[in-house]
Motif scaffolding. Structure first.
Motif, PDB file in Angstrom:
ATOM      1  N   UNK A 158       0.824  -1.205   0.000  1.00  0.00           N
ATOM      2  CA  UNK A 158       0.000   0.000   0.000  1.00  0.00           C
ATOM      3  C   UNK A 158       0.855   1.251   0.000  1.00  0.00           C
ATOM      4  N   UNK A 159       1.941   1.215   0.765  1.00  0.00           N
ATOM      5  CA  UNK A 159       2.858   2.351   0.792  1.00  0.00           C
ATOM      6  C   UNK A 159       3.415   2.637  -0.596  1.00  0.00           C
ATOM      7  N   UNK A 160       3.814   1.578  -1.284  1.00  0.00           N
ATOM      8  CA  UNK A 160       4.312   1.734  -2.646  1.00  0.00           C
ATOM      9  C   UNK A 160       3.248   2.273  -3.581  1.00  0.00           C
ATOM     10  N   UNK A 161       2.012   1.785  -3.407  1.00  0.00           N
ATOM     11  CA  UNK A 161       0.913   2.222  -4.269  1.00  0.00           C
ATOM     12  C   UNK A 161       0.571   3.693  -4.060  1.00  0.00           C
ATOM     13  N   UNK A 162       0.705   4.150  -2.812  1.00  0.00           N
ATOM     14  CA  UNK A 162       0.321   5.527  -2.482  1.00  0.00           C
ATOM     15  C   UNK A 162       1.454   6.531  -2.678  1.00  0.00           C
ATOM     16  N   UNK A 163       2.700   6.063  -2.622  1.00  0.00           N
ATOM     17  CA  UNK A 163       3.831   6.996  -2.667  1.00  0.00           C
ATOM     18  C   UNK A 163       4.424   7.165  -4.063  1.00  0.00           C
ATOM     19  N   UNK A 164       4.002   6.330  -4.999  1.00  0.00           N
ATOM     20  CA  UNK A 164       4.570   6.398  -6.343  1.00  0.00           C
ATOM     21  C   UNK A 164       4.196   7.686  -7.059  1.00  0.00           C
ATOM     22  N   UNK A 165       4.790   7.872  -8.239  1.00  0.00           N
ATOM     23  CA  UNK A 165       4.519   9.076  -9.040  1.00  0.00           C
ATOM     24  C   UNK A 165       3.028   9.173  -9.344  1.00  0.00           C
ATOM     25  N   UNK A 166       2.420   8.011  -9.634  1.00  0.00           N
ATOM     26  CA  UNK A 166       0.977   7.978  -9.864  1.00  0.00           C
ATOM     27  C   UNK A 166       0.391   6.876  -8.997  1.00  0.00           C
ATOM     28  N   UNK A 175      -5.337   8.867   6.484  1.00  0.00           N
ATOM     29  CA  UNK A 175      -4.932  10.211   6.071  1.00  0.00           C
ATOM     30  C   UNK A 175      -4.308  10.210   4.686  1.00  0.00           C
ATOM     31  N   UNK A 176      -3.462   9.222   4.401  1.00  0.00           N
ATOM     32  CA  UNK A 176      -2.825   9.137   3.079  1.00  0.00           C
ATOM     33  C   UNK A 176      -3.842   8.806   1.991  1.00  0.00           C
ATOM     34  N   UNK A 177      -4.810   7.939   2.309  1.00  0.00           N
ATOM     35  CA  UNK A 177      -5.861   7.629   1.334  1.00  0.00           C
ATOM     36  C   UNK A 177      -6.677   8.886   1.010  1.00  0.00           C
ATOM     37  N   UNK A 178      -7.010   9.654   2.040  1.00  0.00           N
ATOM     38  CA  UNK A 178      -7.779  10.888   1.823  1.00  0.00           C
ATOM     39  C   UNK A 178      -6.995  11.886   0.980  1.00  0.00           C
ATOM     40  N   UNK A 179      -5.684  11.922   1.204  1.00  0.00           N
ATOM     41  CA  UNK A 179      -4.839  12.895   0.496  1.00  0.00           C
ATOM     42  C   UNK A 179      -4.633  12.516  -0.968  1.00  0.00           C
ATOM     43  N   UNK A 180      -4.502  11.217  -1.231  1.00  0.00           N
ATOM     44  CA  UNK A 180      -4.143  10.763  -2.574  1.00  0.00           C
ATOM     45  C   UNK A 180      -5.352  10.509  -3.486  1.00  0.00           C
ATOM     46  N   UNK A 181      -6.517  10.260  -2.893  1.00  0.00           N
ATOM     47  CA  UNK A 181      -7.676   9.860  -3.690  1.00  0.00           C
ATOM     48  C   UNK A 181      -8.718  10.973  -3.727  1.00  0.00           C
ATOM     49  N   UNK A 182      -9.728  10.784  -4.557  1.00  0.00           N
ATOM     50  CA  UNK A 182     -10.762  11.798  -4.679  1.00  0.00           C
ATOM     51  C   UNK A 182     -12.103  11.154  -5.008  1.00  0.00           C
ATOM     52  N   UNK A 196      -5.382   0.211  -8.662  1.00  0.00           N
ATOM     53  CA  UNK A 196      -5.684  -1.223  -8.771  1.00  0.00           C
ATOM     54  C   UNK A 196      -5.128  -1.996  -7.582  1.00  0.00           C
ATOM     55  N   UNK A 197      -3.936  -1.609  -7.137  1.00  0.00           N
ATOM     56  CA  UNK A 197      -3.331  -2.256  -5.973  1.00  0.00           C
ATOM     57  C   UNK A 197      -4.159  -2.001  -4.719  1.00  0.00           C
ATOM     58  N   UNK A 198      -4.646  -0.775  -4.559  1.00  0.00           N
ATOM     59  CA  UNK A 198      -5.480  -0.447  -3.399  1.00  0.00           C
ATOM     60  C   UNK A 198      -6.736  -1.318  -3.381  1.00  0.00           C
TER      61      UNK A 198
END
Length: 324
Positions: A26-34, A69-76, A38-40
């Protein structure tokens, strides 16, 4: 569920579960450039809620950050609502939905009805505690201030969580059925109070007997009688309670169908039901949906939703694939 039917969800604990590995992915999925959405979906929709809580702990230890917090920040948008909603323990998810139903612009009465009419006494106790801890507010007081009339009285009764458990008294069932019949004839404030007191406090097995007696006395199904006699949110709440006693999975199938077809895909309702029922009876709800409406829930979601949001909803509906 009456008649001895086994109810089943669509999400189960993953075998060979490794929370550290999941947190790392999950960390890799959320921290990448994009963000790898699908991983989430692959991880969060294929773990039980208890497993997700362990993943969140591992994530915090590994990255020093909060997964929600990271999910809220990265997703919409609605995809974020699904992924974040999956991370709440069930009582907190109910509390979150009730809070936002009352604290937004206006009150979402349908959310209050759906949650409070369908939860057990134990579930209501837990969501009340979660509401207090999360929002430093009293659920009963908030409901009292945001609603009115007999609708409010009925909600206040339900939120006390004082429904009897498993108790049956056939002799009393006939008396209660007569009270319900009179309430549908007289429609006074006193009769409304008696109606909601019976429906909010008697056990499900007892109410099952009461409804059978009501049919015998009146020649009419109680839902039809209530619809003929009452209106507004009081009527909707009372009918929801009766439907949940008769067949809770059918009630949620009905709510999903309306949310998908009558309201131009009411996303909040669809998301809430799929998340809340995924480990309880969503497979049974899917079965009822197809029996009643001819098309599968999977089919209708696929036609009305799109993108990763659609993929996440379909993953929650999974289970067996036979009626897709």
């Amino acid at each position: 569920m009456f008649g001895g039917e086994y109810v089943q969800g669509t999400i189960f604990p993953a075998p060979n579960f490794n929370p550290v590995m999941d947190a790392q992915m999950l960390g890799g999925a959320l921290q990448g450039f994009e963000c790898d959405k699908d991983m989430l979906i692959d991880i969060l929709t294929q773990r039980s809620n208890a497993q997700r809580q362990m993943i969140a702990e591992a994530y915090q230890s590994m990255y020093g950050r909060n997964l929600v917090g990271d999910l809220k920040e990265q997703l919409s948008s609605h995809f974020k609502d699904v992924m974040v909603g999956l991370m709440y323990p069930p009582p907190l998810y109910d509390a979150h939905e009730l809070w936002h139903a009352m604290k937004g612009a206006g009150t979402d009465e349908n959310c209050l009805i759906e949650i409070l009419a369908s939860r057990t006494s134990g579930e209501i106790f837990q969501l009340r505690e979660a509401y207090c801890l999360q929002y430093s507010s009293n659920l009963q007081e908030d409901i009292y201030s945001e609603t009115s009339g007999h609708f409010r009285d009925t909600l206040m009764n339900l939120v006390q969580g004082t429904r009897e458990e498993g108790y049956e008294n056939p002799a009393m069932a006939a008396q209660d059925a007569m009270v319900l019949w009179e309430a549908c004839q007289q429609r006074t404030g006193e009769h409304k109070t008696l109606l909601q007191m019976i429906l909010c406090n008697k056990s499900y097995p007892q109410l099952w007997l009461v409804f059978q007696e009501f049919q015998t006395i009146s020649g009419q199904d109680l839902v039809d009688a209530i619809n003929d006699c009452y209106d507004g949110y009081f009527q909707e709440l009372i009918v929801a309670i009766v439907r949940c006693v008769q067949d809770k999975a059918s009630y949620f199938a009905y709510k999903l169908y309306n949310a998908i077809h009558d309201f131009g895909f009411h996303n909040k309702t669809v998301i809430r039901i799929l998340i809340a029922r995924s480990e309880i009876d969503l497979l049974t709800i899917r079965k009822r949906y197809k029996e009643r409406y001819g098309k599968s829930l999977f089919h209708d979601i696929r036609n009305f939703a799109s993108g990763h949001y659609k993929k996440a909803l379909l993953a929650l509906c999974a289970g067996d694939m036979e009626d897709y």
